[in-house]
Motif scaffolding. Structure first.
Motif, PDB file in Angstrom:
ATOM      1  N   ALA A 100       0.810  -1.224   0.000  1.00 54.38           N
ATOM      2  CA  ALA A 100       0.000   0.000   0.000  1.00 54.38           C
ATOM      3  C   ALA A 100       0.841   1.271   0.000  1.00 54.38           C
ATOM      4  O   ALA A 100       0.297   2.369   0.152  1.00 54.38           O
ATOM      5  CB  ALA A 100      -0.929  -0.005   1.213  1.00 54.38           C
ATOM      6  N   THR A 101       2.146   1.145  -0.142  1.00 57.72           N
ATOM      7  CA  THR A 101       3.112   2.253  -0.242  1.00 57.72           C
ATOM      8  C   THR A 101       3.216   3.045   1.061  1.00 57.72           C
ATOM      9  O   THR A 101       3.621   4.214   1.051  1.00 57.72           O
ATOM     10  CB  THR A 101       2.795   3.221  -1.405  1.00 57.72           C
ATOM     11  N   LEU A 102       2.899   2.432   2.194  1.00 56.14           N
ATOM     12  CA  LEU A 102       2.968   3.135   3.475  1.00 56.14           C
ATOM     13  C   LEU A 102       4.299   2.937   4.173  1.00 56.14           C
ATOM     14  O   LEU A 102       4.575   3.603   5.177  1.00 56.14           O
ATOM     15  CB  LEU A 102       1.830   2.663   4.378  1.00 56.14           C
TER      16      LEU A 102
ATOM     17  N   LYS B 158      -9.891  12.279  -3.240  1.00 60.11           N
ATOM     18  CA  LYS B 158      -9.482  11.338  -4.274  1.00 60.11           C
ATOM     19  C   LYS B 158      -9.644  11.911  -5.679  1.00 60.11           C
ATOM     20  O   LYS B 158      -9.484  11.206  -6.670  1.00 60.11           O
ATOM     21  CB  LYS B 158     -10.270  10.037  -4.148  1.00 60.11           C
TER      22      LYS B 158
ATOM     23  N   LEU C 232      -5.573   2.403  -5.817  1.00 57.84           N
ATOM     24  CA  LEU C 232      -5.573   1.582  -4.617  1.00 57.84           C
ATOM     25  C   LEU C 232      -6.735   1.927  -3.693  1.00 57.84           C
ATOM     26  O   LEU C 232      -7.035   3.095  -3.463  1.00 57.84           O
ATOM     27  CB  LEU C 232      -4.252   1.793  -3.857  1.00 57.84           C
TER      28      LEU C 232
ATOM     29  N   TYR D  31      -7.737   0.853   0.319  1.00 59.25           N
ATOM     30  CA  TYR D  31      -7.060   0.223   1.448  1.00 59.25           C
ATOM     31  C   TYR D  31      -7.928   0.314   2.688  1.00 59.25           C
ATOM     32  O   TYR D  31      -8.393   1.398   3.070  1.00 59.25           O
ATOM     33  CB  TYR D  31      -5.722   0.924   1.688  1.00 59.25           C
TER      34      TYR D  31
ATOM     35  N   ARG E 224      -1.249   4.708  -5.620  1.00 58.81           N
ATOM     36  CA  ARG E 224      -2.303   5.250  -4.766  1.00 58.81           C
ATOM     37  C   ARG E 224      -3.535   5.665  -5.559  1.00 58.81           C
ATOM     38  O   ARG E 224      -4.651   5.659  -5.023  1.00 58.81           O
ATOM     39  CB  ARG E 224      -1.748   6.428  -3.963  1.00 58.81           C
ATOM     40  N   GLU E 225      -3.354   6.017  -6.828  1.00 64.73           N
ATOM     41  CA  GLU E 225      -4.492   6.398  -7.660  1.00 64.73           C
ATOM     42  C   GLU E 225      -5.390   5.212  -7.996  1.00 64.73           C
ATOM     43  O   GLU E 225      -6.555   5.404  -8.350  1.00 64.73           O
ATOM     44  CB  GLU E 225      -3.982   7.055  -8.950  1.00 64.73           C
TER      45      GLU E 225
ATOM     46  N   ARG F  88       4.884   5.630  -6.277  1.00 62.90           N
ATOM     47  CA  ARG F  88       3.853   5.519  -5.250  1.00 62.90           C
ATOM     48  C   ARG F  88       2.554   6.219  -5.639  1.00 62.90           C
ATOM     49  O   ARG F  88       1.466   5.735  -5.334  1.00 62.90           O
ATOM     50  CB  ARG F  88       4.380   6.077  -3.927  1.00 62.90           C
ATOM     51  N   GLN F  89       2.662   7.368  -6.282  1.00 59.93           N
ATOM     52  CA  GLN F  89       1.457   8.111  -6.629  1.00 59.93           C
ATOM     53  C   GLN F  89       0.597   7.326  -7.603  1.00 59.93           C
ATOM     54  O   GLN F  89      -0.640   7.299  -7.480  1.00 59.93           O
ATOM     55  CB  GLN F  89       1.827   9.478  -7.223  1.00 59.93           C
TER      56      GLN F  89
END
Length: 295
Positions: free
Chosen positions: A49-51, A103, A77, A79, A74-75, A70-71
């Motif tokens: 989840a790129t955290l 978002k 994803l 979670y 996230r677009e 990562r961006q």
């Protein structure tokens, strides 16, 4: 569409190695990541989840380098972490509208339609004006799924989603996840075997940061088919049986200890063959790494 995790490792500053050379190929649909508490599931999910960063290895999805871009991840994803915070005094409709705006859904009319649709989908529309702090555990989880679905993500991660839910709420959640998983990669991280057995067409078992098994539930069952035996014993006899047999699980039933063992040949000694269950697959692998009494 596939998510490919290759040789992923992570050691925390306190010396705990949470992931050890983890490699998984996760196709579209429901994928169950099964393991005991502390197995490394949440570390893996947070990394996907790129955290957080990994120490080594790679993750790719449809040409996206998950660890670097990562961006882009996230677009696409959604979670739902194991513990997610809510503003208790804000109602579900207002909160979901705010999340949709963050978002990138800037058009007010479109945002209203998205929020309404999602609240209907998770069966919370009639409760949309209630403060989130008044929601039951199941309602909170359904709201969590709604916020994860904002923006039509192609990858959804849900971490221990049914822990603490009563049977009726769990069934509602199962139905919702099954519907979502038809056109999306959904990773279900859990220590509850029933969740995977009910929902997932593909699965992996992880323990102490290592992948012990990957395949379909049917593949797992084939590995222990014809090898599971059970017997009721007195609790005082357990230590001796553990010395003599490969005990994979125990369960106290009406004052007697029901013992399940794995054996390539008929063990005799009063043990009866019994059909293998997915729980036996789980315990068969986990018991090689962890004392079965402590699982």
């Amino acid at each position: 569409m596939e998510l490919i995790i290759d040789s992923l490792s992570k050691t925390y500053s306190n010396g705990v190695q949470a992931l050890r050379d983890v490699s998984l190929t996760i196709p579209q649909g429901m994928f169950g990541l099964l393991g005991p508490n502390g197995a490394g599931k949440s570390t893996l999910m947070r990394t996907v989840a790129t955290l957080q960063d990994a120490d080594s290895g790679s993750i790719t999805m449809d040409g996206i380098d998950v660890l670097q871009d990562r961006q882009a991840v996230r677009e696409c994803l959604g979670y739902l972490p194991q513990d997610f915070g809510l503003y208790p005094r804000i109602n579900a409709e207002t909160m979901l509208n705010h999340i949709a705006q963050m978002k990138g859904i800037g058009n007010k009319k479109e945002r209203k339609e998205v929020v309404s649709s999602l609240l209907h989908r998770v069966n919370l529309y009639k409760d949309r004006k209630k403060a989130l702090g008044t929601y039951s555990g199941g309602m909170r989880q359904r709201f969590g799924i709604a916020q994860a679905l904002v923006g039509n993500p192609s990858l959804i991660i849900v971490d221990e989603p049914t822990a603490g839910l009563d049977p009726s709420e769990r069934n509602r959640f199962y139905n919702l996840l099954s519907e979502i998983g038809e056109n999306t990669i959904v990773i279900l991280s859990t220590h509850i075997v029933e969740d995977v057995n009910t929902l997932c067409s593909n699965m992996a078992i992880i323990c102490m940061g290592e992948v012990l098994m990957q395949g379909t539930p049917k593949d797992g069952l084939a590995r222990v088919d014809g090898k599971i035996y059970q017997k009721a014993i007195d609790k005082s006899e357990l230590d001796q049986y553990r010395e003599d047999f490969h005990v994979i699980s125990t369960k106290l039933i009406e004052g007697k200890l029901s013992l399940r063992i794995e054996s390539d040949t008929a063990p005799g000694n009063g043990f009866e063959p019994t059909p293998a269950e997915l729980e036996d697959v789980y315990f068969s692998f986990i018991s090689k790494k962890v004392d079965p009494i402590t699982i």
